[in-house]
Design a protein around this motif. Structure first.
Motif, PDB file in Angstrom:
ATOM      1  N   ARG A 170       0.835  -1.209   0.000  1.00  0.00           N
ATOM      2  CA  ARG A 170       0.000   0.000   0.000  1.00  0.00           C
ATOM      3  C   ARG A 170       0.865   1.252   0.000  1.00  0.00           C
ATOM      4  NH1 ARG A 170      -2.080  -4.871   2.322  1.00  0.00           N
ATOM      5  NH2 ARG A 170      -4.344  -4.877   2.175  1.00  0.00           N
ATOM      6  N   LEU A 171       1.998   1.171   0.692  1.00  0.00           N
ATOM      7  CA  LEU A 171       2.881   2.335   0.762  1.00  0.00           C
ATOM      8  C   LEU A 171       3.434   2.673  -0.621  1.00  0.00           C
ATOM      9  CD1 LEU A 171       4.284   4.424   2.513  1.00  0.00           C
ATOM     10  CD2 LEU A 171       6.082   2.752   2.985  1.00  0.00           C
ATOM     11  N   ARG A 172       3.799   1.655  -1.396  1.00  0.00           N
ATOM     12  CA  ARG A 172       4.292   1.921  -2.753  1.00  0.00           C
ATOM     13  C   ARG A 172       3.198   2.545  -3.618  1.00  0.00           C
ATOM     14  NH1 ARG A 172       6.710  -3.105  -1.652  1.00  0.00           N
ATOM     15  NH2 ARG A 172       5.133  -4.245  -2.863  1.00  0.00           N
ATOM     16  N   LYS A 173       1.956   2.115  -3.420  1.00  0.00           N
ATOM     17  CA  LYS A 173       0.851   2.713  -4.175  1.00  0.00           C
ATOM     18  C   LYS A 173       0.646   4.167  -3.777  1.00  0.00           C
ATOM     19  CE  LYS A 173      -1.691  -1.612  -4.869  1.00  0.00           C
ATOM     20  NZ  LYS A 173      -2.892  -2.408  -4.520  1.00  0.00           N
ATOM     21  N   ILE A 174       0.776   4.452  -2.483  1.00  0.00           N
ATOM     22  CA  ILE A 174       0.600   5.832  -2.017  1.00  0.00           C
ATOM     23  C   ILE A 174       1.690   6.731  -2.599  1.00  0.00           C
ATOM     24  CG2 ILE A 174       0.810   7.297   0.033  1.00  0.00           C
ATOM     25  CD1 ILE A 174      -0.758   5.180   1.563  1.00  0.00           C
ATOM     26  N   ARG A 175       2.938   6.229  -2.650  1.00  0.00           N
ATOM     27  CA  ARG A 175       4.009   7.027  -3.258  1.00  0.00           C
ATOM     28  C   ARG A 175       3.683   7.349  -4.713  1.00  0.00           C
ATOM     29  NH1 ARG A 175       8.531   2.864  -1.463  1.00  0.00           N
ATOM     30  NH2 ARG A 175       8.818   3.413   0.737  1.00  0.00           N
ATOM     31  N   ALA A 176       3.273   6.310  -5.467  1.00  0.00           N
ATOM     32  CA  ALA A 176       2.963   6.513  -6.880  1.00  0.00           C
ATOM     33  C   ALA A 176       1.784   7.463  -7.047  1.00  0.00           C
ATOM     34  CB  ALA A 176       2.664   5.167  -7.546  1.00  0.00           C
ATOM     35  N   PRO A 189      -9.873  14.897   0.550  1.00  0.00           N
ATOM     36  CA  PRO A 189     -10.407  14.458   1.849  1.00  0.00           C
ATOM     37  C   PRO A 189      -9.567  13.388   2.535  1.00  0.00           C
ATOM     38  CG  PRO A 189     -12.138  14.502   0.170  1.00  0.00           C
ATOM     39  CD  PRO A 189     -10.835  14.652  -0.542  1.00  0.00           C
ATOM     40  N   HIS A 190      -8.682  12.731   1.792  1.00  0.00           N
ATOM     41  CA  HIS A 190      -7.885  11.638   2.356  1.00  0.00           C
ATOM     42  C   HIS A 190      -6.430  12.043   2.579  1.00  0.00           C
ATOM     43  CE1 HIS A 190     -11.273   9.012   1.264  1.00  0.00           C
ATOM     44  NE2 HIS A 190     -11.251   9.609   0.094  1.00  0.00           N
ATOM     45  N   ALA A 191      -6.121  13.319   2.370  1.00  0.00           N
ATOM     46  CA  ALA A 191      -4.725  13.754   2.417  1.00  0.00           C
ATOM     47  C   ALA A 191      -4.089  13.474   3.774  1.00  0.00           C
ATOM     48  CB  ALA A 191      -4.636  15.245   2.081  1.00  0.00           C
ATOM     49  N   ALA A 192      -4.796  13.791   4.861  1.00  0.00           N
ATOM     50  CA  ALA A 192      -4.227  13.592   6.196  1.00  0.00           C
ATOM     51  C   ALA A 192      -4.000  12.110   6.484  1.00  0.00           C
ATOM     52  CB  ALA A 192      -5.158  14.201   7.248  1.00  0.00           C
ATOM     53  N   GLU A 193      -4.967  11.261   6.084  1.00  0.00           N
ATOM     54  CA  GLU A 193      -4.827   9.823   6.321  1.00  0.00           C
ATOM     55  C   GLU A 193      -3.656   9.244   5.526  1.00  0.00           C
ATOM     56  OE1 GLU A 193      -8.906   9.161   5.110  1.00  0.00           O
ATOM     57  OE2 GLU A 193      -9.272   8.138   7.021  1.00  0.00           O
ATOM     58  N   LEU A 194      -3.520   9.698   4.270  1.00  0.00           N
ATOM     59  CA  LEU A 194      -2.418   9.229   3.447  1.00  0.00           C
ATOM     60  C   LEU A 194      -1.074   9.616   4.064  1.00  0.00           C
ATOM     61  CD1 LEU A 194      -3.827  10.112  -0.085  1.00  0.00           C
ATOM     62  CD2 LEU A 194      -3.469   7.816   0.817  1.00  0.00           C
ATOM     63  N   SER A 195      -0.977  10.830   4.563  1.00  0.00           N
ATOM     64  CA  SER A 195       0.277  11.292   5.182  1.00  0.00           C
ATOM     65  C   SER A 195       0.592  10.494   6.438  1.00  0.00           C
ATOM     66  CB  SER A 195       0.186  12.785   5.514  1.00  0.00           C
ATOM     67  OG  SER A 195       0.044  13.560   4.344  1.00  0.00           O
ATOM     68  N   ARG A 196      -0.429  10.221   7.258  1.00  0.00           N
ATOM     69  CA  ARG A 196      -0.198   9.445   8.480  1.00  0.00           C
ATOM     70  C   ARG A 196       0.241   8.023   8.148  1.00  0.00           C
ATOM     71  NH1 ARG A 196      -4.762  12.241  10.581  1.00  0.00           N
ATOM     72  NH2 ARG A 196      -6.136  10.540   9.934  1.00  0.00           N
ATOM     73  N   PHE A 197      -0.407   7.433   7.155  1.00  0.00           N
ATOM     74  CA  PHE A 197      -0.047   6.062   6.798  1.00  0.00           C
ATOM     75  C   PHE A 197       1.382   6.003   6.255  1.00  0.00           C
ATOM     76  CE2 PHE A 197       0.171   2.467   3.869  1.00  0.00           C
ATOM     77  CZ  PHE A 197      -0.237   1.439   4.705  1.00  0.00           C
ATOM     78  N   ALA A 198       1.759   7.003   5.425  1.00  0.00           N
ATOM     79  CA  ALA A 198       3.114   7.024   4.884  1.00  0.00           C
ATOM     80  C   ALA A 198       4.153   7.200   5.982  1.00  0.00           C
ATOM     81  CB  ALA A 198       3.244   8.153   3.858  1.00  0.00           C
ATOM     82  N   ALA A 199       3.782   7.921   7.031  1.00  0.00           N
ATOM     83  CA  ALA A 199       4.726   8.180   8.118  1.00  0.00           C
ATOM     84  C   ALA A 199       4.808   7.026   9.108  1.00  0.00           C
ATOM     85  CB  ALA A 199       4.329   9.464   8.847  1.00  0.00           C
ATOM     86  N   ARG A 200       3.682   6.305   9.324  1.00  0.00           N
ATOM     87  CA  ARG A 200       3.647   5.301  10.386  1.00  0.00           C
ATOM     88  C   ARG A 200       3.348   3.890   9.908  1.00  0.00           C
ATOM     89  NH1 ARG A 200      -0.234   8.806  14.527  1.00  0.00           N
ATOM     90  NH2 ARG A 200       1.061  10.697  14.564  1.00  0.00           N
ATOM     91  N   GLY A 201       2.703   3.754   8.757  1.00  0.00           N
ATOM     92  CA  GLY A 201       2.377   2.430   8.255  1.00  0.00           C
ATOM     93  C   GLY A 201       1.349   1.696   9.083  1.00  0.00           C
ATOM     94  N   ARG A 202       0.506   2.424   9.780  1.00  0.00           N
ATOM     95  CA  ARG A 202      -0.505   1.774  10.616  1.00  0.00           C
ATOM     96  C   ARG A 202      -1.482   0.998   9.747  1.00  0.00           C
ATOM     97  NH1 ARG A 202      -0.655   4.319  15.683  1.00  0.00           N
ATOM     98  NH2 ARG A 202       1.530   4.555  16.290  1.00  0.00           N
ATOM     99  N   PRO A 203      -1.807  -0.247  10.117  1.00  0.00           N
ATOM    100  CA  PRO A 203      -2.635  -1.099   9.250  1.00  0.00           C
ATOM    101  C   PRO A 203      -4.092  -0.690   9.138  1.00  0.00           C
ATOM    102  CG  PRO A 203      -2.174  -2.185  11.352  1.00  0.00           C
ATOM    103  CD  PRO A 203      -1.327  -0.947  11.312  1.00  0.00           C
ATOM    104  N   TYR A 204      -4.604   0.176  10.051  1.00  0.00           N
ATOM    105  CA  TYR A 204      -6.034   0.469  10.002  1.00  0.00           C
ATOM    106  C   TYR A 204      -6.448   1.194   8.733  1.00  0.00           C
ATOM    107  CZ  TYR A 204      -4.559   5.122  11.686  1.00  0.00           C
ATOM    108  OH  TYR A 204      -3.948   6.331  11.824  1.00  0.00           O
ATOM    109  N   PHE A 205      -5.476   1.816   8.044  1.00  0.00           N
ATOM    110  CA  PHE A 205      -5.825   2.508   6.805  1.00  0.00           C
ATOM    111  C   PHE A 205      -5.458   1.687   5.574  1.00  0.00           C
ATOM    112  CE2 PHE A 205      -5.002   5.901   3.547  1.00  0.00           C
ATOM    113  CZ  PHE A 205      -6.315   6.327   3.442  1.00  0.00           C
ATOM    114  N   SER A 206      -4.910   0.488   5.772  1.00  0.00           N
ATOM    115  CA  SER A 206      -4.428  -0.291   4.638  1.00  0.00           C
ATOM    116  C   SER A 206      -5.535  -0.602   3.650  1.00  0.00           C
ATOM    117  CB  SER A 206      -3.784  -1.593   5.133  1.00  0.00           C
ATOM    118  OG  SER A 206      -2.568  -1.329   5.784  1.00  0.00           O
ATOM    119  N   THR A 207      -6.666  -1.100   4.125  1.00  0.00           N
ATOM    120  CA  THR A 207      -7.766  -1.460   3.237  1.00  0.00           C
ATOM    121  C   THR A 207      -8.318  -0.230   2.545  1.00  0.00           C
ATOM    122  OG1 THR A 207      -8.329  -3.300   4.683  1.00  0.00           O
ATOM    123  CG2 THR A 207      -9.992  -2.614   3.099  1.00  0.00           C
TER     124      THR A 207
END
Length: 600
Positions: free
Chosen positions: A350-356, A388-406
Motif C-alpha cells: 500500500r505504501l508503494r501505491k501511495i508514493r505513486a 479528503p484523504h490527504a491527512a490519512e495518506l500522510s499518516r499512513f506514509a509516516a507510520r504504516g498503521r494497518p487500520y488505513f491499509s484497506t
C-alpha cells in the motif's frame, strides 16, 4: 585517485536481479537460497492453503447445514428462513458489495495469473516456437498467423486434457455431502477438503484453458501496421511525445534492476531527454507527453523525488505530462533481492501505491478526472478526489498503521481510470488505466490485468462522449507481437492476463481509439482487429551510457469523418555520453535532437 576496483563501474552485485545478465533458470535457482522460509509459510497459508481449504469445505458445510436445518425447523419457520437469508445477503451486498466484488475479482485473476496463464502461455509459446522453427525461412505472414492460431488452440486442448486427468484422479477421494458429525472428524476432513479443492480447481482449469485457447485462436491476429495515414488538409492534430520505462534510479552511479551493468547508470540520460523535449517544444509545440509506466526503477521515495525534481526543472514539459503506474513503480518488493516476499497483510504494498499516487497527483492532479462509480460519469479532478484523504495518506506514509491499509487499496482502485475529457464533443479525450496486478513477490511482479471496474468506467466515459475520439494509455501490452524469437525465453511474455477480453471490448472503438503502452521496451506499431496499438521503446534502457537511444513523437489526427488516425511518427534520438557531447554541454552548445520519420 584510481582504486584497483573502480566502484563507479559497478560489480557483480549490480547484476543480481538482472534478467539481461542472468538466465531465468539461474535466477530461479538463486531464489531458493534467499527465500525466507517463515515468510514463505505464512504467504502460502494466506494466499493458497486457507483459500484451498475453504473451497474444499464449502460443499460439506453447505450440505451439513442444509440437512440440519431441514431436520429441525418446523414447516412454519422454513418459510421465514429464506426471507431472512435474502435480507442478510442484500444487506451485506449493500454494505460491502464493491469491496467483496473486488476481492473476488482479484482472487479470480490471481488464480489465472498463478496457474492458468503461465501454463497456457508456456504451452502456447512452446508450440509456436517449435512451429516457427519448422517453417521455412521467408514463409508468408498469413501462414505464420495460421500456425499461431493452431498452436493456441492446441495448447488449450492439451492443458484442458491434463486438468481433466487430475480431476479424474482426485474425484474418488472427494465428497460433496455430509452431516455435522463429519465436520468434527478432523483426521479425514483435511484429505476430503484437499480432494474437493483439486476437483474444483482442475474443473475450472479444464474449462478456462480450453476457453482461452479457442478465444486466442479466433482472435484477429496482431499485424504490423501496413501504412500510416497521410495528413488531411484542415484536420485537427495533436502531437504526443510517447515515453515509457524511464526507470529513474535516484543514484548517480546506480544501475537498473533489469539491465544491471549492461544498461546505463544514473539519471543523466533522462535529464538530457527532458532538455531535448524542451528544445523540440520550443520549435514545434507538444500537446501531450505520455509516460506509460515505470517512471521509477523500484518505486522508492528517493527515486520519485529525483523524477519530480527533474520534471520541475522543465515546467513547460511538466505541464503536458500525463503518466500512469507501471509494475516497477508499485510491485518491486526489494530491488536487490527478488526472493523477498511482501506479506499481503503488511503495509508495504500500500505504501508503494501511495508514493505513486502522490507523485501522479503532483504531476497531473488538476488536469485529470476520476469516474464517479455511482453516476457513471466523469467526476472530480484527481486532486479533489484525494483531498479528503490527504491527512490519512500522510499518516499512513509516516507510520504504516494497518487500520488505513484497506482504505488505501480502495482509494487506489477508485481513482482509475483517470480521464482527460475532450475539449469539445468531437475532440480527443485521454484515458489512463492501471494495468498492474497485486504482486507480493518481485520475481513475479510483471503480470498485468485490467479490472472489470475499470472497463465499465471506461465504457461509461465513451457513452458520455459518443462523438469523441480517445487515446488510451496503459503499461502492459495486451497482445504478443508478431515476431519470431531466437530463444523460447523471449516468448514467455508478460501480457495482460485478460488481454484477449480487454481487446475484444475495445474493438467497437477501433476507428475512434488508439492504444499506447510500454513495459516490454520494444518499438512496435501495429493493429489487432482494426485497433491501432503503439508500443514505446525505452529511451533509457537497453544500452550503456555511451550509446544513443530514441523515442517517438506521434501525430494524431481527427478528420471530417470523425475517425482517429496515426500519421507518420518522428523518431527523436537521445545522444549518449560521448566526449563530444560532454564538451558541447560545457561550452553551452547542446546538439539539437536528431528527428527522422519512423519506418512502418
Amino acid at each position: 585517485m584510481q582504486p584497483l576496483v573502480d566502484p563507479r563501474h559497478g560489480d557483480i552485485e549490480d547484476d543480481a536481479s538482472s534478467t539481461k545478465s542472468n538466465s531465468l533458470l539461474s535466477m530461479a535457482g538463486s531464489l531458493l537460497g534467499e527465500i525466507s522460509l517463515a515468510k514463505l509459510i505464512v504467504a502460502w497459508l494466506i494466499l493458497f492453503i486457507v483459500p484451498a481449504v475453504i473451497v474444499g469445505l464449502v460443499p460439506l458445510i453447505a450440505a451439513a447445514w442444509a440437512g440440519k436445518l431441514a431436520g429441525k425447523l418446523t414447516p412454519a419457520l422454513i418459510g421465514i428462513v429464506p426471507i431472512a437469508l435474502f435480507v442478510t445477503v442484500a444487506a451485506m451486498g449493500w454494505l460491502f458489495g464493491r469491496r467483496l466484488f473486488r476481492l473476488a475479482e482479484s482472487s479470480f485473476w490471481s488464480l489465472n495469473a498463478l496457474v492458468i496463464e503461465p501454463a497456457y502461455i508456456l504451452g502456447r509459446e512452446s508450440l509456436r516456437h517449435l512451429a516457427e522453427r519448422m517453417l521455412p525461412e521467408g514463409a508468408a505472414a498469413r501462414r505464420r498467423e495460421r500456425f499461431r492460431s493452431w498452436s493456441a488452440a492446441a495448447s488449450g486442448l492439451l492443458i484442458s486434457a491434463l486438468a481433466l486427468w487430475v480431476l479424474s484422479m482426485a474425484w474418488p477421494a472427494s465428497r460433496w455431502s455430509g452431516e455435522m458429525g463429519d465436520l468434527l472428524a478432523l483426521k479425514n476432513l483435511a484429505g476430503v477438503a484437499l480432494a474437493n479443492t483439486l476437483v474444483v480447481v482442475s474443473a475450472y482449469l479444464a474449462v478456462a484453458a480450453l476457453a482461452w485457447g479457442l478465444a486466442d485462436a479466433a482472435m484477429p491476429p496482431p499485424r504490423d501496421l501496413p501504412q500510416f495515414s497521410a495528413p488531411t488538409p484542415g484536420a485537427r492534430t495533436w502531437r504526443v511525445a510517447h515515453l515509457s520505462d524511464v526507470h529513474v534510479v535516484g543514484e548517480r552511479y546506480g544501475f537498473r534492476i533489469e539491465s544491471g551493468r549492461s544498461g546505463p547508470q544514473g539519471d543523466d540520460r533522462f535529464r538530457r531527454l527532458l532538455r531535448l523535449l524542451e528544445d523540440i517544444h520550443t520549435s514545434a509545440p507538444l500537446d501531450v507527453v505520455l509516460i506509460s509506466g515505470d517512471a521509477t526503477d523500484a518505486g522508492r521515495s528517493g527515486e520519485w523525488a529525483e523524477f519530480l525534481d527533474a520534471l520541475a526543472a522543465h515546467p513547460d514539459i511538466a505541464a503536458r505530462v500525463l503518466m500512469l503506474p507501471g509494475n516497477h513503480d508499485i510491485n518491486i518488493v526489494d530491488r536487490a533481492n527478488p526472493a523477498r516476499l511482501d506479506l499481503s497483510i503488511g503495509p508495504n504494498s500500500r505504501l508503494r501505491k501511495i508514493r505513486a499516487l502522490s507523485a501522479i497527483e503532483g504531476v497531473q492532479g488538476s488536469r485529470v478526472h476520476v469516474v464517479d462509480p455511482d453516476g457513471k460519469r466523469i467526476g472530480k479532478t484527481l486532486t479533489e478526489a484525494l483531498r479528503p484523504h490527504a491527512a490519512e495518506l500522510s499518516r499512513f506514509a509516516a507510520r504504516g498503521r494497518p487500520y488505513f491499509s484497506t482504505a488505501a487499496s480502495d482509494l487506489w482502485d477508485d481513482v482509475f481510470p483517470m480521464v482527460v475529457p475532450p475539449d469539445r464533443e468531437d475532440g480527443l479525450g485521454i484515458v489512463l488505466l492501471n494495468s498492474n496486478t497485486d504482486s507480493h513477490f518481485s520475481f513475479t511482479n510483471a503480470l498485468g490485468m485490467i479490472s472489470a471496474a475499470q472497463a465499465k468506467a471506461m465504457d461509461a466515459v465513451f457513452a458520455q462522449h459518443p462523438k469523441a475520439c480517445w487515446l488510451i494509455g496503459l503499461h502492459h501490452h495486451p497482445v504478443e507481437y508478431p515476431r519470431a524469437a531466437k530463444v523460447l525465453s523471449e516468448r514467455i511474455g508478460t501480457t495482460l492476463v485478460n488481454g484477449n477480453w480487454f481487446l475484444r471490448r475495445l474493438m467497437p472503438m477501433a476507428k475512434r481509439a488508439i492504444l499506447m503502452h510500454g513495459h516490454r521496451h520494444i518499438d512496435w506499431i501495429g493493429e489487432c482487429g482494426g485497433l491501432v496499438i503503439v508500443s514505446a521503446p525505452s529511451p533509457v534502457m537497453e544500452s550503456k551510457n555511451d550509446a544513443s537511444t530514441y523515442f517517438y513523437i506521434h501525430t494524431l489526427e481527427i478528420g471530417a469523418d470523425n475517425c482517429l488516425r496515426l500519421l507518420v511518427p518522428q523518431r527523436v534520438d537521445v545522444p549518449g555520453e560521448t566526449p563530444e557531447y560532454e564538451r558541447s554541454v560545457v561550452e553551452g552548445v547542446v546538439p539539437r535532437a536528431g528527428i527522422e520519420p519512423a519506418t512502418p
